[in-house]
Design a protein around this motif. Sequence first.
Motif, short mmCIF file in Angstrom:
data_model
loop_
_atom_site.label_atom_id
_atom_site.label_comp_id
_atom_site.label_asym_id
_atom_site.label_seq_id
_atom_site.Cartn_x
_atom_site.Cartn_y
_atom_site.Cartn_z
N ASN A 160 0.94 -1.19 -0.01
CA ASN A 160 -0.10 -0.23 0.13
C ASN A 160 0.81 1.19 -0.04
OD1 ASN A 160 -2.43 -1.35 0.15
ND2 ASN A 160 -2.74 -1.44 2.35
N GLN A 161 1.81 1.07 0.81
CA GLN A 161 2.94 2.41 0.84
C GLN A 161 4.34 2.15 0.96
OE1 GLN A 161 1.22 3.99 4.66
NE2 GLN A 161 -0.40 5.17 3.60
N PHE A 162 5.02 3.09 0.77
CA PHE A 162 6.55 3.04 1.01
C PHE A 162 7.02 4.26 1.39
CE2 PHE A 162 6.02 4.13 -3.55
CZ PHE A 162 7.13 5.00 -3.78
N THR A 163 7.94 4.39 2.31
CA THR A 163 8.58 5.63 3.05
C THR A 163 10.04 5.81 2.32
OG1 THR A 163 7.23 5.44 5.00
CG2 THR A 163 9.17 6.83 5.04
N LEU A 164 10.40 6.89 1.93
CA LEU A 164 11.84 7.06 1.45
C LEU A 164 12.67 7.98 2.41
CD1 LEU A 164 10.96 8.15 -2.09
CD2 LEU A 164 11.45 5.73 -1.21
N GLY A 165 13.91 7.49 2.45
CA GLY A 165 14.47 8.11 3.52
C GLY A 165 16.14 8.26 2.97
N ILE A 166 16.97 8.99 3.58
CA ILE A 166 18.29 8.69 3.39
C ILE A 166 19.12 8.62 4.81
CG2 ILE A 166 20.54 10.08 2.61
CD1 ILE A 166 18.82 10.88 0.23
N ASN A 167 19.79 7.50 5.21
CA ASN A 167 20.17 7.25 6.39
C ASN A 167 21.51 7.96 6.48
OD1 ASN A 167 17.95 5.89 7.19
ND2 ASN A 167 18.91 4.07 6.52
N LYS A 168 22.28 7.99 5.55
CA LYS A 168 23.60 8.49 5.45
C LYS A 168 23.83 9.60 4.19
CE LYS A 168 25.95 4.58 7.66
NZ LYS A 168 26.89 3.51 7.57
N PRO A 169 23.60 10.79 4.25
CA PRO A 169 23.67 11.86 3.36
C PRO A 169 24.91 11.98 2.87
CG PRO A 169 22.50 12.71 5.11
CD PRO A 169 22.97 11.55 5.74
N CYS A 170 25.25 11.99 1.39
CA CYS A 170 26.27 11.98 0.85
C CYS A 170 26.85 13.60 0.64
CB CYS A 170 26.27 11.56 -0.68
SG CYS A 170 27.44 11.64 -1.79
N SER A 171 28.06 13.62 0.77
CA SER A 171 28.64 15.20 0.79
C SER A 171 29.36 15.42 -0.90
CB SER A 171 29.77 15.27 1.80
OG SER A 171 30.75 14.33 1.52
N GLU A 172 29.06 14.65 -1.60
CA GLU A 172 29.81 14.97 -3.13
C GLU A 172 28.86 16.12 -3.43
OE1 GLU A 172 32.37 13.67 -4.36
OE2 GLU A 172 32.88 12.05 -2.97
N ASP A 173 29.48 16.83 -4.33
CA ASP A 173 28.82 17.93 -5.33
C ASP A 173 28.18 17.37 -6.31
OD1 ASP A 173 28.27 20.23 -6.39
OD2 ASP A 173 30.09 21.08 -6.43
N PHE A 174 26.99 17.50 -6.38
CA PHE A 174 26.19 17.00 -7.44
C PHE A 174 26.35 17.89 -8.82
CE2 PHE A 174 22.38 16.77 -10.24
CZ PHE A 174 22.03 15.31 -10.26
N ASN A 175 26.78 19.11 -8.44
CA ASN A 175 27.00 19.78 -9.87
C ASN A 175 28.46 19.35 -10.46
OD1 ASN A 175 24.94 21.42 -9.53
ND2 ASN A 175 25.70 22.52 -7.85
N GLN A 176 29.17 18.56 -9.88
CA GLN A 176 30.51 18.22 -10.48
C GLN A 176 30.33 16.85 -11.16
OE1 GLN A 176 32.96 20.20 -10.74
NE2 GLN A 176 31.64 21.84 -9.77
N PHE A 177 29.13 16.05 -11.07
CA PHE A 177 29.02 15.04 -11.48
C PHE A 177 28.69 15.09 -13.29
CE2 PHE A 177 26.49 12.95 -7.75
CZ PHE A 177 27.81 13.10 -7.03
N THR A 178 28.95 13.91 -13.82
CA THR A 178 28.96 13.89 -15.28
C THR A 178 27.48 13.73 -15.66
OG1 THR A 178 30.99 12.85 -15.56
CG2 THR A 178 29.49 12.67 -17.53
N PRO A 179 26.64 14.70 -16.09
CA PRO A 179 25.33 14.59 -16.58
C PRO A 179 24.83 13.30 -17.13
CG PRO A 179 26.06 16.77 -17.04
CD PRO A 179 27.10 15.77 -16.81
N THR A 180 23.95 12.84 -16.66
CA THR A 180 23.10 11.59 -17.55
C THR A 180 21.71 12.02 -17.69
OG1 THR A 180 22.44 10.43 -15.50
CG2 THR A 180 24.49 10.11 -16.05
N ASN A 181 20.89 11.02 -18.33
CA ASN A 181 19.58 11.28 -18.74
C ASN A 181 18.59 11.38 -17.42
OD1 ASN A 181 20.04 11.33 -21.65
ND2 ASN A 181 19.67 9.27 -21.70
N SER A 182 18.98 10.51 -16.54
CA SER A 182 18.15 10.56 -15.19
C SER A 182 18.86 11.42 -13.97
CB SER A 182 18.04 9.12 -14.77
OG SER A 182 19.33 8.57 -14.63
N GLY A 183 20.11 11.94 -14.36
CA GLY A 183 20.56 12.54 -13.01
C GLY A 183 21.96 12.84 -13.30
#
Length: 226
Positions: free
Chosen positions: A3-26
């Motif tokens: 019926n339901q699912f809950t999303l969470g992030i237990n250990k947040p990442c400190s990497e800079d997303f803006n420095q990642f190589t762009p992909t179609n989904s992120g």
Amino acid sequence: MKNQFTLGINKPCSEDFNQFTPTNSGGFCGSCEKNVIDFTKMNSKEIISYFKNNDSKKTCGRFKKHQLKTYSETTYLHKKQSLIGELALTIISLFIPNTANAQKCKQPTEIVIQKNKKLKLKSHNKEVTIKGFVKDESGPLPGVSVLLKGTTIGTETDFDGNFEFPKQLKKGDILIFSFVGMKTEEVIITDKNFTSKKKIDVTIKSEACILMGEVAIKKTYSSKRK
């Protein structure tokens, strides 16, 4: 059945997303060699669809803080079924004789809300029932607290972002809209600047709190039918 699912992030990442190589989904993270899905531009329906179709694999994602919440997998199905039911009732009503002389029920006055805009009350009504719709940049926002200022009286928006305040309100009353990770908004009930019954959205802006990391999913199952 789930019926339901809950999303969470237990250990947040400190990497800079803006420095990642762009992909179609992120973006592709070179440190952990994983594709990080950018959920910040998705609405609730798109997030539900992603995890329903990618149920068996681990996901690294980038979220706005308020997106890490509980989602219902069956809500949109129920909504479609409800629309079908309403259509069937409409068709049936065409074959029912006109009962214009039957006893009439007085309908509550409906008032809609817009951020930073005031509401107009009909001069002959001292109190009215308030209904509305709340969204953020990505779509309908469920679970928003709607509180009458100076009291403990309130309600929350449903899964589709709609609400109906449980107490009739009068001119001068103030509704407070709040949600974790979002800016609080206030709407004053007044007799100015309202010319139509058409619904107007309340848009709540994010406080730009972004979390990224491996997604933790907690699923809730319905009990078996007897």
